[in-house]
Design a protein around this motif. Structure first.
Motif, PDB file in Angstrom:
ATOM      1  N   ARG A   1      37.227 137.016  -1.132  1.00  0.00           N
ATOM      2  CA  ARG A   1      36.376 137.356  -2.302  1.00  0.00           C
ATOM      3  C   ARG A   1      36.646 136.493  -3.510  1.00  0.00           C
ATOM      4  O   ARG A   1      35.704 136.033  -4.061  1.00  0.00           O
ATOM      5  N   VAL A   2      37.901 136.022  -3.708  1.00  0.00           N
ATOM      6  CA  VAL A   2      38.188 135.142  -4.644  1.00  0.00           C
ATOM      7  C   VAL A   2      37.875 133.871  -4.190  1.00  0.00           C
ATOM      8  O   VAL A   2      37.366 133.055  -5.149  1.00  0.00           O
ATOM      9  N   LEU A   3      37.866 133.353  -3.385  1.00  0.00           N
ATOM     10  CA  LEU A   3      37.459 132.103  -2.832  1.00  0.00           C
ATOM     11  C   LEU A   3      35.916 131.930  -2.987  1.00  0.00           C
ATOM     12  O   LEU A   3      35.353 131.027  -3.460  1.00  0.00           O
TER      13      LEU A   3
ATOM     14  N   ASP B   1      38.630 118.272  -6.717  1.00  0.00           N
ATOM     15  CA  ASP B   1      38.187 118.867  -5.647  1.00  0.00           C
ATOM     16  C   ASP B   1      39.091 120.174  -4.917  1.00  0.00           C
ATOM     17  O   ASP B   1      38.680 120.479  -3.911  1.00  0.00           O
ATOM     18  N   PHE B   2      40.107 120.388  -5.440  1.00  0.00           N
ATOM     19  CA  PHE B   2      41.008 121.771  -4.981  1.00  0.00           C
ATOM     20  C   PHE B   2      40.810 122.908  -5.684  1.00  0.00           C
ATOM     21  O   PHE B   2      40.724 122.901  -7.001  1.00  0.00           O
ATOM     22  N   VAL B   3      40.842 123.769  -4.900  1.00  0.00           N
ATOM     23  CA  VAL B   3      41.001 125.300  -5.613  1.00  0.00           C
ATOM     24  C   VAL B   3      41.872 126.084  -5.081  1.00  0.00           C
ATOM     25  O   VAL B   3      42.359 126.033  -3.896  1.00  0.00           O
ATOM     26  N   PHE B   4      42.752 126.441  -6.177  1.00  0.00           N
ATOM     27  CA  PHE B   4      44.086 127.185  -5.801  1.00  0.00           C
ATOM     28  C   PHE B   4      43.792 128.778  -6.098  1.00  0.00           C
ATOM     29  O   PHE B   4      43.422 129.017  -7.127  1.00  0.00           O
TER      30      PHE B   4
ATOM     31  N   GLY C   1      32.848 129.404  -4.960  1.00  0.00           N
ATOM     32  CA  GLY C   1      31.880 128.679  -4.054  1.00  0.00           C
ATOM     33  C   GLY C   1      32.711 128.247  -2.832  1.00  0.00           C
ATOM     34  O   GLY C   1      32.151 127.343  -2.109  1.00  0.00           O
ATOM     35  N   CYS C   2      33.719 128.943  -2.211  1.00  0.00           N
ATOM     36  CA  CYS C   2      34.423 128.367  -1.132  1.00  0.00           C
ATOM     37  C   CYS C   2      34.444 129.571  -0.236  1.00  0.00           C
ATOM     38  O   CYS C   2      34.058 130.604  -0.604  1.00  0.00           O
TER      39      CYS C   2
ATOM     40  N   VAL D   1      45.231 127.234  -0.568  1.00  0.00           N
ATOM     41  CA  VAL D   1      44.620 126.261  -1.265  1.00  0.00           C
ATOM     42  C   VAL D   1      43.436 125.752  -0.440  1.00  0.00           C
ATOM     43  O   VAL D   1      43.298 125.364   0.628  1.00  0.00           O
ATOM     44  N   ALA D   2      42.283 125.534  -1.252  1.00  0.00           N
ATOM     45  CA  ALA D   2      41.069 125.028  -0.590  1.00  0.00           C
ATOM     46  C   ALA D   2      40.538 123.802  -1.143  1.00  0.00           C
ATOM     47  O   ALA D   2      41.048 123.413  -2.155  1.00  0.00           O
ATOM     48  N   TYR D   3      40.186 123.003  -0.227  1.00  0.00           N
ATOM     49  CA  TYR D   3      39.444 121.692  -0.663  1.00  0.00           C
ATOM     50  C   TYR D   3      37.983 121.743  -0.397  1.00  0.00           C
ATOM     51  O   TYR D   3      37.420 121.696   0.581  1.00  0.00           O
ATOM     52  N   LYS D   4      37.190 121.503  -1.613  1.00  0.00           N
ATOM     53  CA  LYS D   4      35.772 121.641  -1.554  1.00  0.00           C
ATOM     54  C   LYS D   4      35.496 120.311  -2.553  1.00  0.00           C
ATOM     55  O   LYS D   4      35.410 120.830  -3.840  1.00  0.00           O
ATOM     56  N   PRO D   5      34.990 119.158  -2.289  1.00  0.00           N
ATOM     57  CA  PRO D   5      34.574 118.318  -3.334  1.00  0.00           C
ATOM     58  C   PRO D   5      33.442 118.920  -4.126  1.00  0.00           C
ATOM     59  O   PRO D   5      32.483 119.647  -3.852  1.00  0.00           O
ATOM     60  N   LEU D   6      33.550 118.353  -5.471  1.00  0.00           N
ATOM     61  CA  LEU D   6      32.294 118.670  -6.244  1.00  0.00           C
ATOM     62  C   LEU D   6      31.092 118.248  -6.041  1.00  0.00           C
ATOM     63  O   LEU D   6      31.003 117.126  -5.694  1.00  0.00           O
TER      64      LEU D   6
END
Length: 130
Positions: free
Chosen positions: A64-66, A30-33, A70-71, A125-130
């Motif tokens: 842009r990278v986020l 669920d994390f995007v780095f 999809g964040c 670091v982003a948190y976005k559940p799948l």
């Protein structure tokens, strides 16, 4: 739900088209780095101007990278900032607050000698559940 990591974005290139050994973003659960972003504009050059202009360009790059994963900034839970000059700290903070006006994420901010000729580098670091 897949437990594998997902890589977003093409492997970046540096000066002279040299391949850089990192990915722009990786989802792990669920994390995007997001790898550290600098004030590189669309021409592949560091944005002219002081800390304000460079901070805004750096945040455009972070956004842009986020977006590749999809964040958005609303999903960010941790920010790490490197500043070239401690005298830029208060001006940087003023601009930073424009991007996180309420409920800001956790953050670390240190002074560092940069690898490229820029004033700021930001990774998140982003948190976005799948």
């Amino acid at each position: 739900m897949s437990k594998e990591k997902v890589i977003y974005g093409a492997v970046p290139s540096g000066a002279g088209g040299q391949r850089l050994p990192f990915s722009p973003a990786i989802r792990a659960g669920d994390f995007v780095f997001i790898s550290g972003q600098v004030a590189m504009n669309d021409k592949g050059e560091i944005e002219y101007g002081g800390i304000e202009a460079q901070t805004r360009q750096t945040f455009r790059n972070v956004e842009r990278v986020l977006g590749l994963a999809g964040c958005s900034l609303q999903d960010v839970v941790k920010v790490t900032v490197w500043l070239d000059d401690t005298r830029d700290f208060w001006t940087f903070n003023r601009v930073y607050q424009e991007y996180f006006p309420e409920n800001p994420p956790t953050r670390s901010c240190v002074q560092a000698c940069m690898m490229v000729d820029c004033k700021v580098e930001i990774e998140v670091v982003a948190y976005k559940p799948l």
